[in-house]
Motif scaffolding. Structure first.
Motif, PDB file in Angstrom:
ATOM      1  N   TRP A  33       0.795  -1.149   0.006  1.00 43.88           N
ATOM      2  CA  TRP A  33       0.019  -0.010  -0.009  1.00 43.88           C
ATOM      3  C   TRP A  33       0.959   1.273   0.030  1.00 43.88           C
ATOM      4  O   TRP A  33       0.809   2.094  -0.928  1.00 43.88           O
ATOM      5  N   PHE A  34       1.664   1.328   1.190  1.00 39.92           N
ATOM      6  CA  PHE A  34       2.893   2.335   0.926  1.00 39.92           C
ATOM      7  C   PHE A  34       4.171   1.629   1.434  1.00 39.92           C
ATOM      8  O   PHE A  34       4.137   1.233   2.784  1.00 39.92           O
TER       9      PHE A  34
ATOM     10  N   LEU B 233       6.954   2.819   4.771  1.00 36.16           N
ATOM     11  CA  LEU B 233       6.492   2.619   6.130  1.00 36.16           C
ATOM     12  C   LEU B 233       6.102   1.040   6.107  1.00 36.16           C
ATOM     13  O   LEU B 233       5.580   0.451   7.196  1.00 36.16           O
TER      14      LEU B 233
ATOM     15  N   VAL C 172      -7.618   0.617   9.674  1.00 38.25           N
ATOM     16  CA  VAL C 172      -8.690   1.164   8.976  1.00 38.25           C
ATOM     17  C   VAL C 172      -9.789   0.510   8.865  1.00 38.25           C
ATOM     18  O   VAL C 172     -10.926   1.431   8.832  1.00 38.25           O
TER      19      VAL C 172
ATOM     20  N   GLU D 294     -11.982   1.374  12.139  1.00 36.44           N
ATOM     21  CA  GLU D 294     -12.642   2.872  12.276  1.00 36.44           C
ATOM     22  C   GLU D 294     -13.667   2.912  11.266  1.00 36.44           C
ATOM     23  O   GLU D 294     -14.712   3.441  11.520  1.00 36.44           O
TER      24      GLU D 294
ATOM     25  N   TYR E 150     -22.261   4.890  13.679  1.00 36.92           N
ATOM     26  CA  TYR E 150     -22.525   6.278  13.891  1.00 36.92           C
ATOM     27  C   TYR E 150     -23.633   6.904  13.471  1.00 36.92           C
ATOM     28  O   TYR E 150     -24.596   7.284  14.072  1.00 36.92           O
TER      29      TYR E 150
ATOM     30  N   ILE F  87       1.279   2.257  15.882  1.00 38.06           N
ATOM     31  CA  ILE F  87       2.277   3.196  15.292  1.00 38.06           C
ATOM     32  C   ILE F  87       3.689   2.657  15.852  1.00 38.06           C
ATOM     33  O   ILE F  87       4.617   2.454  15.087  1.00 38.06           O
TER      34      ILE F  87
ATOM     35  N   MET G  37     -19.604  15.495   5.083  1.00 34.78           N
ATOM     36  CA  MET G  37     -19.304  14.526   5.852  1.00 34.78           C
ATOM     37  C   MET G  37     -17.814  14.042   5.854  1.00 34.78           C
ATOM     38  O   MET G  37     -17.113  13.683   6.538  1.00 34.78           O
TER      39      MET G  37
ATOM     40  N   LEU H 123     -14.871  13.966   8.468  1.00 40.66           N
ATOM     41  CA  LEU H 123     -14.171  12.708   8.797  1.00 40.66           C
ATOM     42  C   LEU H 123     -12.858  12.739   8.459  1.00 40.66           C
ATOM     43  O   LEU H 123     -11.912  12.298   9.142  1.00 40.66           O
TER      44      LEU H 123
ATOM     45  N   PHE I 178     -10.418  10.223  10.129  1.00 37.18           N
ATOM     46  CA  PHE I 178     -11.071   8.800   9.898  1.00 37.18           C
ATOM     47  C   PHE I 178     -10.570   8.031   8.679  1.00 37.18           C
ATOM     48  O   PHE I 178     -10.045   8.944   7.493  1.00 37.18           O
ATOM     49  N   PRO I 179     -10.306   6.776   8.629  1.00 36.71           N
ATOM     50  CA  PRO I 179      -9.905   6.240   7.455  1.00 36.71           C
ATOM     51  C   PRO I 179     -10.861   6.448   6.207  1.00 36.71           C
ATOM     52  O   PRO I 179     -11.786   6.902   6.425  1.00 36.71           O
ATOM     53  N   LEU I 180     -10.296   6.029   5.000  1.00 42.98           N
ATOM     54  CA  LEU I 180     -10.875   6.169   3.742  1.00 42.98           C
ATOM     55  C   LEU I 180     -10.658   7.651   3.543  1.00 42.98           C
ATOM     56  O   LEU I 180     -11.335   8.118   2.474  1.00 42.98           O
TER      57      LEU I 180
ATOM     58  N   PHE J  25      -6.569  10.539   7.325  1.00 43.07           N
ATOM     59  CA  PHE J  25      -6.080   9.479   8.252  1.00 43.07           C
ATOM     60  C   PHE J  25      -4.443   9.422   7.997  1.00 43.07           C
ATOM     61  O   PHE J  25      -3.869   9.354   8.907  1.00 43.07           O
ATOM     62  N   VAL J  26      -4.298   9.066   6.879  1.00 44.06           N
ATOM     63  CA  VAL J  26      -2.784   8.742   6.271  1.00 44.06           C
ATOM     64  C   VAL J  26      -1.798   9.922   6.841  1.00 44.06           C
ATOM     65  O   VAL J  26      -0.910   9.630   7.313  1.00 44.06           O
TER      66      VAL J  26
ATOM     67  N   PHE K 158      -1.301   9.843  10.392  1.00 45.67           N
ATOM     68  CA  PHE K 158      -0.366   8.667  10.716  1.00 45.67           C
ATOM     69  C   PHE K 158       1.121   9.036  10.065  1.00 45.67           C
ATOM     70  O   PHE K 158       1.954   8.673  11.358  1.00 45.67           O
ATOM     71  N   TYR K 159       1.158   9.399   9.130  1.00 49.56           N
ATOM     72  CA  TYR K 159       2.622   9.905   8.805  1.00 49.56           C
ATOM     73  C   TYR K 159       3.272  10.980   9.714  1.00 49.56           C
ATOM     74  O   TYR K 159       4.252  10.807  10.323  1.00 49.56           O
TER      75      TYR K 159
ATOM     76  N   LEU L  51     -12.952  15.146  17.628  1.00 50.18           N
ATOM     77  CA  LEU L  51     -14.184  14.502  16.928  1.00 50.18           C
ATOM     78  C   LEU L  51     -15.569  15.197  17.520  1.00 50.18           C
ATOM     79  O   LEU L  51     -16.217  14.996  16.706  1.00 50.18           O
TER      80      LEU L  51
ATOM     81  N   LEU M  87     -18.003  15.556  14.467  1.00 52.63           N
ATOM     82  CA  LEU M  87     -18.978  14.743  14.427  1.00 52.63           C
ATOM     83  C   LEU M  87     -20.220  15.679  14.543  1.00 52.63           C
ATOM     84  O   LEU M  87     -21.353  15.182  14.077  1.00 52.63           O
TER      85      LEU M  87
ATOM     86  N   PHE N  73      -6.225   8.976  -0.117  1.00 54.51           N
ATOM     87  CA  PHE N  73      -6.140   7.638   0.665  1.00 54.51           C
ATOM     88  C   PHE N  73      -5.768   6.561   0.052  1.00 54.51           C
ATOM     89  O   PHE N  73      -4.817   5.707   0.529  1.00 54.51           O
TER      90      PHE N  73
ATOM     91  N   VAL O 150      -1.607   6.537  -1.726  1.00 58.20           N
ATOM     92  CA  VAL O 150      -0.753   7.052  -0.867  1.00 58.20           C
ATOM     93  C   VAL O 150       0.596   6.771  -1.543  1.00 58.20           C
ATOM     94  O   VAL O 150       1.323   7.626  -1.445  1.00 58.20           O
ATOM     95  N   GLN O 151       1.013   5.725  -2.342  1.00 56.20           N
ATOM     96  CA  GLN O 151       2.018   5.339  -2.720  1.00 56.20           C
ATOM     97  C   GLN O 151       2.693   6.671  -3.877  1.00 56.20           C
ATOM     98  O   GLN O 151       3.651   6.859  -3.437  1.00 56.20           O
TER      99      GLN O 151
END
Lengths: 483, 495
Positions: free
Chosen positions: A68-69, A72, A138, A141, A148, A182, B383, B387, B392-394, B398-399, B402-403, B428, B432, B476, B479-480
């Motif tokens: 994916w990447f 990392l 992923v 979440e 929700y 992480i 929305m 998010l 949030f992912p997608l 998020f990425v 994370f980085y 959040l 939200l 998302f 990413v690569q």
């Protein structure tokens, strides 16, 4: 088609269905039936994956991996183990039943609703098959977002508060897990669950445990549970307690236990004690709960405590019993929540004090509820009995005290289930029960009976799961998974 | 010629993105005078968009032809991939901002000037992104700031627009003064203006820890902090974001932040590597302050623009974590983060603009009720942006987070990761909250009659929001390639 694609298809197929529903301007009936069709095909895909799965092989199967990447070392890596295939099966079946129930009951804004249900299916399946830590997170979440909205939009009057508490609790746990992911992933140089080794850090372990303990939920982190289960619509409550809580138990098994042998032995006692507390406390609350959903919700807390006992026994009996009990409880609580929905539709209330006497003239309802209830209270010969017995026997090897607590809880389970059955079916006819309230309709039976039927099959043949979750010794397999 | 000036050789290619935007602005000024009034709006918008598109193409070409970064035009400009990638992000945000502006109910008589200023603000930012001396730094900063001061105040029919412009001018002027004073002190300490030379002189003369130099560095960080709206230099942000016309806010929140953060990274890493121990801690503290102020203040906001303003402060905090990490992973994290962040930010403000036009009043959480169901595309986009902001992912958000956390971890600062995660948890609630307002509260509760009729079909705005949505979600999955580009760009800096 290589077999790995099947796993990917299990994730993407419902998501594709969701997108289709959102894009196509279908009529409400067509939306519901399309969603149900997608859910049933998803069950078919799962059956195909069981057919292709070789239960005599211990390793990861039907796997697929793409980077994916790369910098990392995060990849899209999915696949099945024996125990995860049963949980995916539970997911597809319960979600199909939930969608079927919603189709019958009718939901406003159907395109949004069914789309989210299908999206949720994909996300939960993803949690069970993800073999990369970040991918797992992923999906974990991604599971929360549809939930929700599903609770917040289609829930009862107190839905806003319920969703807020639910999200705050789960996200607090999830973010701790993200910190752990992480640190674990970067320190190991890979996020892959299969190739990464075990780790001895207590803090990383506790980060994961926090997320799973909230989602399960484990005593005393269950404050979100009663409101979320009461305020959501019945089919969403069925998914929450039947499937989503199992994602947490799966996390305990796949990550916390498999990757952290050291911390597990260190923290086993406190976790077992909390699980035992939850088991007894949940059972007592279920016995005292004033409404149908309350009984099922707190019994769910108790059952998750029991499953956790089995998991943290970390031996053959405990782990096999826990996997079986995850499937059992998922089916039972989904059945009960859907039946509760049916009862609430007829009486406009779930208050036990206002219910009663519904058995008379409603044989189908009485039979189904009684069957599900009898299995839930673990009558000898039932699937739940097999599961609970294995768990108690397993945890007995760790410490006889836990087994005694568990045995007491089984008695309590009998008490709250019988109280539920008698308060709904027997006694005087409740003031909220209209004279003309119908028996279960064929559509409702079509949704609930398959769930009960699977439970009956498992009652006759619990070894279907217990002998096909781990090849050879379960503890070894957990060790091998950990390798 | 009485005075013969030695002009250095000029690398026009390196200036091409800036020039494309300057040309578009100049053309628009000509159109302002010559063009028939009724054609002005579409024509000038298209010219401005062509300018930004041209800047993207030029910057992309520049990116592929500048593998080895080097100074050009007497070394006042650094021609490298960092500058080129930043230019692409800025120009992309500019394009989206034009789409947001298109149906903004602004008077026709200044529309050409509006687009001209937008192009020039973009030109100044693109120029600043490759600045490599203290002089060009100040030049670029003032260039885009002056354009933005006017843009904030341009809509005279909008209550608060003039006030916003004035406030931004005064506080921005203070920030510029800090930057200038800091530059003077650094020059006084080292005698050099070029970033690289400053580092060399500090190294050669062993000036590390010199009082003048450190004071200058602190003032420089402060001055850039104003532009990035990082706490404690953020006070202007909520008022200006709220008062300025929404498309301008959208552009500022994405592009200004992008260039300010990239320049902060560039100057700290190239000019002050010897002071790294000092500035990493300083930036980390500023990041924590921004996270705290932004997130806590956003919790209590009712107005959506103010809430998004505080949210942008908190995102400055997240991105400063990447800067504070002072490693290649941090540079990569910052550049990646900016891509989805810019898209989400412009997209969110574009949705706010749409609702504003529908209701003809400022958008609050209360009058968002039912919006998600009435306008499905805008609702689902909003929305997704929320998010994404919440990580949030997608979504690329998020990425990005994370980085950023991975960079902080690599620097050895787990505490910073924890602070960031705690801030995410707090955020959040209000992100939200927007979703709750849009979807979970029935519109009838408010008794708020929309202006009437079916909502306007703003095709340009809707495609803008869709584009932002595609970037948010696409980043998302892709990413690569994006990280690869970010890595190449970050490699321009001497980590």
């Amino acid at each position: 088609m290589s077999s790995g694609w099947l796993t990917t298809a299990l994730i993407l197929f419902p998501v594709a269905g969701a997108i289709l529903l959102w894009v196509l301007p279908l009529r409400p009936f067509a939306v519901g039936s399309t969603a149900l069709l997608f859910a049933l095909v998803e069950v078919g895909l799962w059956i195909d994956s069981v057919a292709q799965f070789d239960f005599s092989q211990p390793g990861l199967q039907l796997d697929q991996r793409t980077s994916w990447f790369s910098d990392l070392h995060v990849s899209y890596h999915v696949g099945f183990y024996g125990f995860s295939i049963w949980l995916v099966g539970l997911t597809t079946v319960v979600l199909a039943a939930a969608i079927g129930y919603a189709f019958w009951a009718g939901r406003e804004r159907p395109r949004a609703f069914y789309g989210l249900m299908l999206l949720l299916t994909g996300a939960i399946v993803g949690v069970f098959v993800a073999q990369d830590l970040l991918l797992f997170y992923v999906f974990w979440e991604a599971m929360l977002v549809p939930l929700y909205v599903l609770v917040g939009v289609w829930g009862g009057a107190g839905r806003l508060r319920a969703t807020l508490v639910f999200v705050i609790y789960t996200m607090a746990g999830s973010l701790l897990m993200l910190a752990s992911i992480i640190v674990l992933g970067l320190s190991q140089g890979t996020f892959d669950l299969v190739t990464s080794g075990t780790n001895g850090s207590d803090w990383i372990f506790l980060g994961f445990v926090a997320a799973f303990a909230v989602k399960a939920p484990l005593f005393p982190l269950h404050a979100w549970l009663p409101e979320a289960y009461r305020e959501s619509s019945p089919e969403v409550a069925a998914v929450l307690s039947g499937v989503v809580s199992k994602a947490a138990a799966y996390g305990f098994l796949r990550i916390a236990i498999a990757k952290f042998p050291g911390p597990v032995s260190e923290f086993r006692t406190p976790i077992l004690v909390l699980a035992a507390c939850g088991l007894v406390y949940g059972s007592l609350l279920a016995f005292r709960a004033p409404d149908v959903r309350g009984v099922i919700a707190y019994s769910s807390l108790a059952q998750m405590g029991l499953i956790t006992l089995g998991l943290f026994a970390v031996n053959d009996l405990g782990l096999n019993g826990a996997v079986l009990q995850m499937v059992n409880h998922g089916l039972i609580s989904a059945t009960l929540f859907l039946l509760a929905g049916g009862i609430e539709r007829r009486t406009a209330t779930g208050e036990l004090a206002l219910l009663g006497g519904m058995a008379r003239g409603r044989p189908a309802l009485a039979t189904v509820l009684l069957t599900a209830g009898v299995i839930a209270l673990a009558v000898p010969g039932s699937a739940a009995f097999a599961g609970e017995f294995a768990i108690l026997a397993g945890v007995f090897q760790t410490g006889w005290g836990y087994a005694v607590v568990g045995a007491v809880a089984i008695v309590l389970a009998a008490m709250y289930i019988l109280r539920l059955i008698s308060a709904v079916l027997h006694d005087r006819v409740g003031s909220a029960v209209p004279e003309g309230a119908l028996d279960l309709r064929p559509a409702e039976l079509g949704v609930v009976v398959p769930l009960v039927a699977i439970l009956l099959v498992l009652s006759a043949w619990p070894a279907a799961i217990t002998e096909r979750s781990f090849v050879g010794s379960a503890a070894n397999v957990v060790g091998r998974v950990a390798k | 010629m009485i005075l013969a000036l030695d002009t250095p050789p000029i690398d026009w290619f390196a200036l091409a993105p800036t020039l494309a935007l300057l040309t578009a602005g100049a053309l628009n000024l000509i159109l302002a005078v010559l063009w028939p009034r009724s054609w002005k709006r579409p024509t000038t918008a298209v010219v401005c968009a062509l300018g930004f598109a041209g800047a993207i193409v030029a910057a992309a070409l520049l990116f592929s032809h500048s593998a080895d970064g080097h100074g050009v035009i007497a070394d006042v400009i650094q021609r490298d991939r960092l500058g080129a990638l930043t230019a692409i992000i800025i120009a992309g945000a500019g394009l989206l901002a034009i789409g947001t502006s298109y149906s903004e109910p602004m008077a026709d008589d200044h529309i050409a000037e509006y687009y001209a200023l937008l192009a020039w603000a973009g030109a100044g930012m693109v120029f600043l992104a490759s600045a490599s001396t203290l002089l060009t730094l100040f030049l670029g900063l003032e260039w885009f700031s002056i354009s933005l001061y006017i843009l904030c105040a341009i809509d005279r029919d909008l209550a608060g627009s003039l006030e916003a412009g004035l406030k931004y001018l005064i506080i921005g002027g203070f920030g510029s003064a800090m930057l200038l004073f800091g530059s003077a002190l650094v020059y006084g300490a080292t005698g050099r203006l070029e970033f690289g030379e400053i580092a060399n002189v500090v190294q050669a003369q062993n000036l590390s820890g010199d009082a003048l130099l450190v004071a200058g560095l602190a003032l420089l960080i402060g001055g850039l902090g104003f532009k990035a709206s990082a706490a404690p230099f953020h006070m202007w942000t909520p008022d200006v974001y709220e008062g300025a016309p929404t498309p301008v806010t959208a552009f500022m929140s994405a592009a200004t932040k992008t260039v300010a953060l990239v320049v902060t990274l560039r100057i700290l890493v190239t000019a002050f590597p010897q002071e790294a121990r000092l500035w990493t801690v300083t930036i980390a503290v500023i990041a924590c302050a921004s996270l705290a102020v932004g997130n806590l203040a956003a919790l209590v906001q009712k107005g959506l623009k103010r809430m998004l303003a505080y949210s942008s402060i908190s995102h400055a905090g997240f991105m400063l974590i990447a800067v504070a990490s002072d490693n290649a992973l941090g540079g990569r994290a910052l550049l990646y983060y900016l891509i989805p962040y810019s898209a989400m930010s412009v997209g969110a403000f574009a949705v706010v603009a749409a609702r504003e036009r529908e209701l003809n009043r400022p958008v609050t959480l209360d009058n968002l009720a039912g919006f998600g169901w009435e306008r499905p595309l805008l609702g689902i986009s909003m929305m997704t942006f929320m998010l994404g902001f919440a990580g949030f992912p997608l979504t690329g958000g998020f990425v990005g987070k994370f980085y950023v956390f991975a960079a902080a971890y690599e620097h050895g600062w787990i505490w910073l990761v924890i602070v960031g995660l705690a801030a995410t948890a707090v955020s959040l609630y209000y992100y939200l909250g927007v979703i709750r307002a849009m979807y979970m509260r029935p519109a009838e509760e408010l008794q708020l009659a929309p202006v009437g009729g079916s909502p306007p079909r703003e095709l340009v705005l809707q495609s803008t929001v869709t584009a932002a949505l595609v970037v948010t979600v696409g980043s998302f999955f892709a990413v690569q390639p994006l990280i690869h580009v970010a890595k190449e760009a970050a490699a321009s800096l001497p980590f």
